[in-house]
Design a protein around this motif. Structure first.
Motif, PDB file in Angstrom:
ATOM      1  N   ILE A   1     -27.331 -35.537  13.929  1.00 28.66           N
ATOM      2  CA  ILE A   1     -28.593 -34.795  14.037  1.00 28.66           C
ATOM      3  C   ILE A   1     -29.594 -35.537  14.920  1.00 28.66           C
ATOM      4  O   ILE A   1     -30.186 -34.932  15.828  1.00 28.66           O
ATOM      5  CB  ILE A   1     -29.164 -34.501  12.636  1.00 28.66           C
TER       6      ILE A   1
ATOM      7  N   MET B   1     -31.177 -34.089  18.572  1.00 25.01           N
ATOM      8  CA  MET B   1     -32.615 -34.014  18.792  1.00 25.01           C
ATOM      9  C   MET B   1     -33.036 -34.903  19.965  1.00 25.01           C
ATOM     10  O   MET B   1     -33.926 -34.543  20.747  1.00 25.01           O
ATOM     11  CB  MET B   1     -33.357 -34.402  17.515  1.00 25.01           C
TER      12      MET B   1
ATOM     13  N   ALA C   1     -37.097 -29.159  16.793  1.00 23.33           N
ATOM     14  CA  ALA C   1     -36.392 -28.054  16.146  1.00 23.33           C
ATOM     15  C   ALA C   1     -37.122 -27.585  14.888  1.00 23.33           C
ATOM     16  O   ALA C   1     -37.633 -28.404  14.116  1.00 23.33           O
ATOM     17  CB  ALA C   1     -34.977 -28.484  15.784  1.00 23.33           C
TER      18      ALA C   1
ATOM     19  N   TRP D   1     -37.111 -26.990  11.633  1.00 24.75           N
ATOM     20  CA  TRP D   1     -36.241 -27.282  10.493  1.00 24.75           C
ATOM     21  C   TRP D   1     -36.500 -26.392   9.286  1.00 24.75           C
ATOM     22  O   TRP D   1     -35.580 -26.081   8.527  1.00 24.75           O
ATOM     23  CB  TRP D   1     -36.376 -28.755  10.100  1.00 24.75           C
ATOM     24  N   LYS D   2     -37.741 -25.949   9.109  1.00 28.58           N
ATOM     25  CA  LYS D   2     -38.024 -25.067   7.964  1.00 28.58           C
ATOM     26  C   LYS D   2     -37.235 -23.768   8.089  1.00 28.58           C
ATOM     27  O   LYS D   2     -36.693 -23.254   7.100  1.00 28.58           O
ATOM     28  CB  LYS D   2     -39.521 -24.769   7.883  1.00 28.58           C
TER      29      LYS D   2
ATOM     30  N   PHE E   1     -34.437 -23.410   9.930  1.00 30.66           N
ATOM     31  CA  PHE E   1     -33.012 -23.716   9.904  1.00 30.66           C
ATOM     32  C   PHE E   1     -32.507 -23.945   8.478  1.00 30.66           C
ATOM     33  O   PHE E   1     -31.469 -23.436   8.078  1.00 30.66           O
ATOM     34  CB  PHE E   1     -32.720 -24.958  10.749  1.00 30.66           C
ATOM     35  N   ILE E   2     -33.240 -24.735   7.728  1.00 34.26           N
ATOM     36  CA  ILE E   2     -32.738 -25.171   6.423  1.00 34.26           C
ATOM     37  C   ILE E   2     -32.682 -24.024   5.419  1.00 34.26           C
ATOM     38  O   ILE E   2     -32.004 -24.111   4.395  1.00 34.26           O
ATOM     39  CB  ILE E   2     -33.597 -26.340   5.885  1.00 34.26           C
TER      40      ILE E   2
ATOM     41  N   THR F   1     -29.586 -29.576  18.248  1.00 36.86           N
ATOM     42  CA  THR F   1     -29.839 -29.840  16.835  1.00 36.86           C
ATOM     43  C   THR F   1     -28.830 -29.117  15.953  1.00 36.86           C
ATOM     44  O   THR F   1     -28.284 -29.702  15.006  1.00 36.86           O
ATOM     45  CB  THR F   1     -31.263 -29.397  16.463  1.00 36.86           C
TER      46      THR F   1
ATOM     47  N   TRP G   1     -26.130 -30.821  13.562  1.00 36.73           N
ATOM     48  CA  TRP G   1     -26.026 -30.506  12.125  1.00 36.73           C
ATOM     49  C   TRP G   1     -24.581 -30.144  11.767  1.00 36.73           C
ATOM     50  O   TRP G   1     -24.035 -30.640  10.776  1.00 36.73           O
ATOM     51  CB  TRP G   1     -26.966 -29.351  11.797  1.00 36.73           C
TER      52      TRP G   1
END
Length: 428
Positions: free
Chosen positions: A62, A66, A218, A220-221, A223-224, A360, A364
């Protein structure tokens, strides 16, 4: 103006770099019997050495992706290749279990960024109808490494000893790092070898970021909380788990369980990797042709991804119950070769759903894949030690079912939706 094709020269350079990355990995596996004898290591000890590499490798996936997005693929890839080549050479200085663990762990950290960075490079340097084929160069180089690795490594070991292998390949790695630094550019329009016609072709249908805009991290909120973000990671955990069982233990398995000599093992161990390389290139070509003909990315990627895992698991089961060494190698070849469908679909799908953040997303995905790499060597060693090689192979075979289920949730036709922009598909 006649269009240049420098992007395909860069694809060949990517092939060479990933080829070297896997040559450097498989060298330890081939040298394992000699190293075990010289230092008195057990199979579990060797499993921990392999795990040290995979742990370092997984931890940098990861951050590596990035870094490629933020600093550019040119810097990220050059640093990665130089770093891992240094610790490849230093492997020859290993003198104890602790020193081997430290060196292999740092070697893994160096290799970590390379695939996310190269995936980011492919996203930016290739037309959207060429991405799967370009990905096959990246993956094909990786899988050709183990085809030639066993035979070349055995030859060098017999001629000069096992330490020479790591010194020679470390030196070659530094040459490739220099070549990448001199030839690679973050933007194809910055390359003196790419003319306007080629640059226009590359960018046709691509949504480009404003070069003057602030660099983004990226989301992330978004993506996750995405189901397909987790699904593409977990299916790759299974895919890489199966592949790393081959990478870490195939040479020793063929010698211990099937009775091959060192020289014959070098040849037999190359067949599964040759099949994997062929299927990977075939899948990339066919996948791009299907999409150009109007087949949805979801159908092309998901079908290949799930079918590859299903076939691989079934063939691995047949290898476990095979009654002769020849039949065993045949089924092992079909099993690992089938994963070529899944590998190509995985990396192409990570570009599809990640868009400009594909570094990213692929980082992952490869992070989870290499958690599989962390688990596979030790888990396989433990099962083989306590229950035999057949049980270890059967457990690996049945794990493929989990990966097939995960592919159902991957939707390559649509990028992962960011919560800070309106819903809608993005072409890239």
């Amino acid at each position: 103006m006649k269009r240049t094709n420098f992007r395909w020269f860069m694809a060949v350079l990517i092939f060479s770099i990933t080829f070297m990355s896997y040559m450097d990995r498989v060298n330890l596996s081939v040298a394992t019997p000699t190293i075990m004898q010289e230092f008195g290591f057990t199979k579990v000890d060797i499993g921990f050495l392999q795990t040290a590499f995979f742990l370092g490798y997984a931890l940098m996936q990861i951050p590596g992706g990035m870094m490629a997005e933020y600093f550019g693929q040119r810097i990220a890839s050059t640093v990665a290749v130089s770093w891992w080549s240094l610790f490849t050479a230093l492997t020859a200085l290993g003198s104890s279990f602790t020193s081997f663990v430290v060196i292999r762990g740092l070697f893994g950290l160096g290799e970590g960024p390379i695939f996310p960075a190269m995936n980011n490079f492919i996203y930016r340097w290739f037309n959207r109808a060429e991405k799967a084929t370009a990905s096959s160069f990246m993956l094909g180089g990786a899988f050709v490494g183990p085809v030639f690795g066993p035979a070349i490594t055995v030859g060098l070991m017999l001629a000069f000893g096992w330490r020479s292998v790591f010194i020679i390949f470390g030196a070659v790695g530094f040459v490739l790092a220099l070549a990448w630094w001199c030839l690679a550019k973050n933007d194809p329009r910055q390359s003196p070898f790419v003319n306007k016609a080629e640059a226009d072709h590359i960018e046709s249908g691509m949504v480009l970021s404003d070069p003057k805009a602030a660099k983004e991290i990226a989301p992330w909120k978004s993506f996750i909380t995405s189901i397909q973000f987790w699904a593409i990671g977990l299916q790759y955990f299974i895919t890489d788990y199966i592949m790393y069982v081959f990478l870490a233990w195939l040479p020793l398995y063929l010698m211990e369980a099937q009775g091959f000599s060192l020289a014959k093992m070098g040849l037999a161990a190359s067949f599964p990797w040759a099949a994997l390389c062929f299927v990977t290139f075939f899948t990339g070509f066919v996948s791009d042709k299907l999409i150009a003909a109007g087949v949805s990315k979801h159908r092309a990627r998901t079908f290949f991804g799930s079918a590859g895992l299903l076939l691989s698991g079934a063939a691995l089961y047949m290898a476990a119950v095979a009654s002769t060494p020849g039949a065993n190698v045949l089924w092992l070849t079909i099993s690992l070769g089938s994963l070529g469908f899944t590998f190509n679909a995985s990396w192409a799908a990570s570009m599809d759903i990640g868009g400009k953040f594909c570094g990213t997303v692929s980082g992952w995905m490869n992070f989870w894949g290499n958690i599989g790499g962390v688990v596979a060597p030790v888990a396989t060693a433990w099962i083989a030690t306590h229950y035999g090689w057949q049980a270890a192979i059967l457990v690996t075979a049945f794990s493929s079912i989990i990966g097939v289920v995960c592919w159902i949730a991957v939707k390559p036709d649509q990028e992962i939706q960011r919560k800070d922009i309106p819903a809608g598909k993005v072409s890239a």
